[in-house]
Design an enzyme around this catalytic site. Structure first.
Site, PDB file in Angstrom:
ATOM      1  N   LYS A   1       0.834  -1.211   0.000  1.00 53.06           N
ATOM      2  CA  LYS A   1       0.000   0.000   0.000  1.00 53.06           C
ATOM      3  C   LYS A   1       0.870   1.263   0.000  1.00 53.06           C
ATOM      4  O   LYS A   1       0.654   2.174  -0.785  1.00 53.06           O
ATOM      5  CB  LYS A   1      -0.922   0.030   1.233  1.00 53.06           C
ATOM      6  CG  LYS A   1      -1.840  -1.161   1.356  1.00 53.06           C
ATOM      7  CD  LYS A   1      -2.747  -1.060   2.582  1.00 53.06           C
ATOM      8  CE  LYS A   1      -2.035  -1.042   3.920  1.00 53.06           C
ATOM      9  NZ  LYS A   1      -1.340  -2.300   4.283  1.00 53.06           N
TER      10      LYS A   1
ATOM     11  N   ARG B   1      -9.738   0.845   8.711  1.00 50.04           N
ATOM     12  CA  ARG B   1      -9.163  -0.428   9.121  1.00 50.04           C
ATOM     13  C   ARG B   1     -10.134  -1.310   9.879  1.00 50.04           C
ATOM     14  O   ARG B   1      -9.781  -2.403  10.283  1.00 50.04           O
ATOM     15  CB  ARG B   1      -7.987  -0.142  10.037  1.00 50.04           C
ATOM     16  CG  ARG B   1      -6.697  -0.623   9.402  1.00 50.04           C
ATOM     17  CD  ARG B   1      -5.595  -0.182  10.294  1.00 50.04           C
ATOM     18  NE  ARG B   1      -4.433  -0.965  10.093  1.00 50.04           N
ATOM     19  CZ  ARG B   1      -3.395  -0.554   9.391  1.00 50.04           C
ATOM     20  NH1 ARG B   1      -3.413   0.588   8.769  1.00 50.04           N
ATOM     21  NH2 ARG B   1      -2.333  -1.314   9.305  1.00 50.04           N
TER      22      ARG B   1
ATOM     23  N   ARG C   1      12.225  -6.151   5.262  1.00 53.49           N
ATOM     24  CA  ARG C   1      12.209  -4.766   5.764  1.00 53.49           C
ATOM     25  C   ARG C   1      12.721  -4.713   7.203  1.00 53.49           C
ATOM     26  O   ARG C   1      13.392  -3.759   7.590  1.00 53.49           O
ATOM     27  CB  ARG C   1      10.800  -4.179   5.679  1.00 53.49           C
ATOM     28  CG  ARG C   1      10.786  -2.687   6.067  1.00 53.49           C
ATOM     29  CD  ARG C   1       9.475  -2.017   5.826  1.00 53.49           C
ATOM     30  NE  ARG C   1       8.428  -2.623   6.623  1.00 53.49           N
ATOM     31  CZ  ARG C   1       7.129  -2.362   6.461  1.00 53.49           C
ATOM     32  NH1 ARG C   1       6.742  -1.525   5.538  1.00 53.49           N
ATOM     33  NH2 ARG C   1       6.243  -2.956   7.228  1.00 53.49           N
TER      34      ARG C   1
ATOM     35  N   ARG D   1      11.744  -1.648  11.746  1.00 56.29           N
ATOM     36  CA  ARG D   1      10.506  -1.028  12.240  1.00 56.29           C
ATOM     37  C   ARG D   1      10.013  -1.804  13.454  1.00 56.29           C
ATOM     38  O   ARG D   1      10.054  -3.044  13.463  1.00 56.29           O
ATOM     39  CB  ARG D   1       9.456  -1.047  11.113  1.00 56.29           C
ATOM     40  CG  ARG D   1       8.446   0.064  11.215  1.00 56.29           C
ATOM     41  CD  ARG D   1       7.562   0.124  10.002  1.00 56.29           C
ATOM     42  NE  ARG D   1       6.262  -0.495  10.244  1.00 56.29           N
ATOM     43  CZ  ARG D   1       5.250  -0.453   9.398  1.00 56.29           C
ATOM     44  NH1 ARG D   1       5.391   0.171   8.242  1.00 56.29           N
ATOM     45  NH2 ARG D   1       4.111  -1.037   9.687  1.00 56.29           N
TER      46      ARG D   1
ATOM     47  N   ARG E   1      -0.733  -8.458  13.573  1.00 57.08           N
ATOM     48  CA  ARG E   1      -1.202  -7.566  12.489  1.00 57.08           C
ATOM     49  C   ARG E   1      -2.009  -8.348  11.454  1.00 57.08           C
ATOM     50  O   ARG E   1      -3.024  -7.877  10.948  1.00 57.08           O
ATOM     51  CB  ARG E   1      -0.016  -6.866  11.820  1.00 57.08           C
ATOM     52  CG  ARG E   1       0.561  -5.746  12.684  1.00 57.08           C
ATOM     53  CD  ARG E   1       2.009  -5.457  12.353  1.00 57.08           C
ATOM     54  NE  ARG E   1       2.204  -4.862  11.043  1.00 57.08           N
ATOM     55  CZ  ARG E   1       3.377  -4.829  10.413  1.00 57.08           C
ATOM     56  NH1 ARG E   1       4.452  -5.368  10.969  1.00 57.08           N
ATOM     57  NH2 ARG E   1       3.485  -4.255   9.241  1.00 57.08           N
TER      58      ARG E   1
HETATM   59  P1  AP5 Z   1       4.766  -1.466   1.925  1.00 61.61           P
HETATM   60  O1  AP5 Z   1       4.551  -0.666   0.702  1.00 61.61           O
HETATM   61  O2  AP5 Z   1       5.253  -0.765   3.144  1.00 61.61           O
HETATM   62  O3  AP5 Z   1       3.418  -2.270   2.285  1.00 61.61           O
HETATM   63  P2  AP5 Z   1       2.222  -1.807   3.191  1.00 61.61           P
HETATM   64  O4  AP5 Z   1       1.018  -2.523   2.689  1.00 61.61           O
HETATM   65  O5  AP5 Z   1       2.152  -0.325   3.290  1.00 61.61           O
HETATM   66  O6  AP5 Z   1       2.710  -2.485   4.544  1.00 61.61           O
HETATM   67  P3  AP5 Z   1       2.878  -1.942   6.016  1.00 61.61           P
HETATM   68  O7  AP5 Z   1       3.581  -3.026   6.757  1.00 61.61           O
HETATM   69  O8  AP5 Z   1       3.475  -0.578   6.074  1.00 61.61           O
HETATM   70  O9  AP5 Z   1       1.343  -1.869   6.394  1.00 61.61           O
HETATM   71  P4  AP5 Z   1       0.628  -1.942   7.704  1.00 61.61           P
HETATM   72  O10 AP5 Z   1      -0.795  -1.854   7.270  1.00 61.61           O
HETATM   73  O11 AP5 Z   1       0.978  -3.067   8.597  1.00 61.61           O
HETATM   74  O12 AP5 Z   1       1.213  -0.665   8.476  1.00 61.61           O
HETATM   75  P5  AP5 Z   1       0.697   0.808   8.754  1.00 61.61           P
HETATM   76  O13 AP5 Z   1       1.869   1.678   8.696  1.00 61.61           O
HETATM   77  O14 AP5 Z   1      -0.505   1.143   7.965  1.00 61.61           O
HETATM   78  O15 AP5 Z   1       5.712  -2.697   1.555  1.00 61.61           O
HETATM   79  C1  AP5 Z   1       6.192  -3.577   2.539  1.00 61.61           C
HETATM   80  C2  AP5 Z   1       7.627  -3.989   2.170  1.00 61.61           C
HETATM   81  O16 AP5 Z   1       7.600  -4.705   0.928  1.00 61.61           O
HETATM   82  C3  AP5 Z   1       8.565  -2.780   1.944  1.00 61.61           C
HETATM   83  O17 AP5 Z   1       9.842  -3.090   2.410  1.00 61.61           O
HETATM   84  C4  AP5 Z   1       8.568  -2.606   0.409  1.00 61.61           C
HETATM   85  O18 AP5 Z   1       9.765  -2.038  -0.046  1.00 61.61           O
HETATM   86  C5  AP5 Z   1       8.394  -4.047  -0.058  1.00 61.61           C
HETATM   87  N1  AP5 Z   1       7.671  -4.126  -1.339  1.00 61.61           N
HETATM   88  C6  AP5 Z   1       6.593  -3.382  -1.727  1.00 61.61           C
HETATM   89  N2  AP5 Z   1       6.193  -3.746  -2.965  1.00 61.61           N
HETATM   90  C7  AP5 Z   1       7.018  -4.757  -3.363  1.00 61.61           C
HETATM   91  C8  AP5 Z   1       7.096  -5.552  -4.537  1.00 61.61           C
HETATM   92  N3  AP5 Z   1       6.249  -5.393  -5.565  1.00 61.61           N
HETATM   93  N4  AP5 Z   1       8.046  -6.503  -4.610  1.00 61.61           N
HETATM   94  C9  AP5 Z   1       8.922  -6.699  -3.558  1.00 61.61           C
HETATM   95  N5  AP5 Z   1       8.914  -5.966  -2.414  1.00 61.61           N
HETATM   96  C10 AP5 Z   1       7.951  -4.999  -2.315  1.00 61.61           C
HETATM   97  O19 AP5 Z   1       0.196   0.658  10.276  1.00 61.61           O
HETATM   98  C11 AP5 Z   1       1.091   0.393  11.315  1.00 61.61           C
HETATM   99  C12 AP5 Z   1       0.343   0.395  12.636  1.00 61.61           C
HETATM  100  O20 AP5 Z   1      -0.200   1.705  12.893  1.00 61.61           O
HETATM  101  C13 AP5 Z   1      -0.867  -0.541  12.731  1.00 61.61           C
HETATM  102  O21 AP5 Z   1      -0.508  -1.874  13.058  1.00 61.61           O
HETATM  103  C14 AP5 Z   1      -1.677   0.151  13.836  1.00 61.61           C
HETATM  104  O22 AP5 Z   1      -1.108  -0.110  15.092  1.00 61.61           O
HETATM  105  C15 AP5 Z   1      -1.476   1.619  13.509  1.00 61.61           C
HETATM  106  N6  AP5 Z   1      -2.493   2.127  12.581  1.00 61.61           N
HETATM  107  C16 AP5 Z   1      -2.292   2.579  11.318  1.00 61.61           C
HETATM  108  N7  AP5 Z   1      -3.448   2.961  10.764  1.00 61.61           N
HETATM  109  C17 AP5 Z   1      -4.404   2.747  11.713  1.00 61.61           C
HETATM  110  C18 AP5 Z   1      -5.809   2.904  11.736  1.00 61.61           C
HETATM  111  N8  AP5 Z   1      -6.481   3.368  10.657  1.00 61.61           N
HETATM  112  N9  AP5 Z   1      -6.486   2.583  12.871  1.00 61.61           N
HETATM  113  C19 AP5 Z   1      -5.824   2.111  13.968  1.00 61.61           C
HETATM  114  N10 AP5 Z   1      -4.489   1.912  14.008  1.00 61.61           N
HETATM  115  C20 AP5 Z   1      -3.789   2.225  12.883  1.00 61.61           C
END
Ligand code: AP5
Length: 186
Positions: free
Chosen positions: A13, A88, A127, A133, A144
């Site tokens: 994402k 979410r 990552r 992280r 998660r």
């Molecule tokens: P990346 O692009 O970072 O994927 P992502 O889907 O954004 O994954 P995240 O782990 O960041 O998502 P998440 O939903 O767990 O975390 P968030 O920050 O929203 O890619 C992942 C990796 O793969 C990277 O290293 C990238 O380089 C690699 N990659 C990407 N595309 C690739 C490809 N095609 N081929 C190979 N490699 C690739 O949330 C974190 C925390 O914040 C949550 O757990 C929660 O505690 C809190 N939070 C956030 N939003 C809310 C909400 N709305 N409500 C409540 N709590 C929230």
């Protein structure tokens, strides 16, 4: 264009939202990034969120909605937005509809990035090695993924019934996936 990105942790994402932001000039709003900035700055909100995030659980709906409302009031959002990591759970989906109705900026497309669990695990482990992280460890990742299945996956239906959901295969190179997303948005 006003877009919501849906998908499991590691589905791409953030990567794809950054690329779309660059190519289409949209505001990229990641609630995860906003929360991590609060944690890094040591604010009261950041202190409340830090441990919850490290465990891989969801931060309270009220905290995240307040933060999102403030971000949506910034001028760059008028050109269109990509929401990454929000909504979410079902309550957040309903709250988002109400907020966007009030702002007159409803969602045009919800894009779901579909990636098999074994690929997510590899990406997050990679990552973790590179960036360290706080929530990229096996235990938090398990939480998660469970939170995603139990609370976030039902949100997919919220957009499917509106008719604006597009499913995109999230495997392949970043550019290949970007091209699929552009097709899905056309
Ligand atoms: P990346 O692009 O970072 O994927 P992502 O889907 O954004 O994954 P995240 O782990 O960041 O998502 P998440 O939903 O767990 O975390 P968030 O920050 O929203 O890619 C992942 C990796 O793969 C990277 O290293 C990238 O380089 C690699 N990659 C990407 N595309 C690739 C490809 N095609 N081929 C190979 N490699 C690739 O949330 C974190 C925390 O914040 C949550 O757990 C929660 O505690 C809190 N939070 C956030 N939003 C809310 C909400 N709305 N409500 C409540 N709590 C929230």
């Amino acid at each position: 264009m006003r877009i919501v990105f849906l998908g499991a942790p590691g589905s791409g994402k953030g990567t794809q939202a950054s690329l779309l932001k660059e190519r289409l000039g949209l505001a990229h709003i990641s609630t995860g990034d906003l929360l991590r900035a609060q944690v890094a700055a040591g604010t009261e909100l950041g202190r409340a969120a830090k441990e919850v995030m490290a465990r891989g659980e969801l931060v309270s709906d009220a905290i995240v909605l307040g933060m999102l409302e403030a971000r949506m009031a910034e001028p760059d959002v008028a050109n269109g937005y990509i929401l990454d990591g929000y909504p979410r759970n079902s309550a957040q989906a309903v709250a988002l509809d109400a907020l966007l109705d009030r702002l007159g900026m409803p969602v045009d497309r919800a894009v779901l990035l579909e990636v098999a669990d074994e690929v997510l695990l590899v990406r997050i482990a990679e990552r973790s090695r590179k960036e360290g992280r706080a929530d990229d460890n096996p235990e938090s990742l398990r939480t998660r993924l469970t939170v995603y299945q139990d609370q976030t996956a039902p949100v997919i239906e919220h957009y499917a019934v509106k008719g604006n959901l597009r499913r995109v295969a999230g495997l392949g190179s970043v550019e290949e996936i970007h091209a699929r997303i552009r097709d899905a948005l056309a």
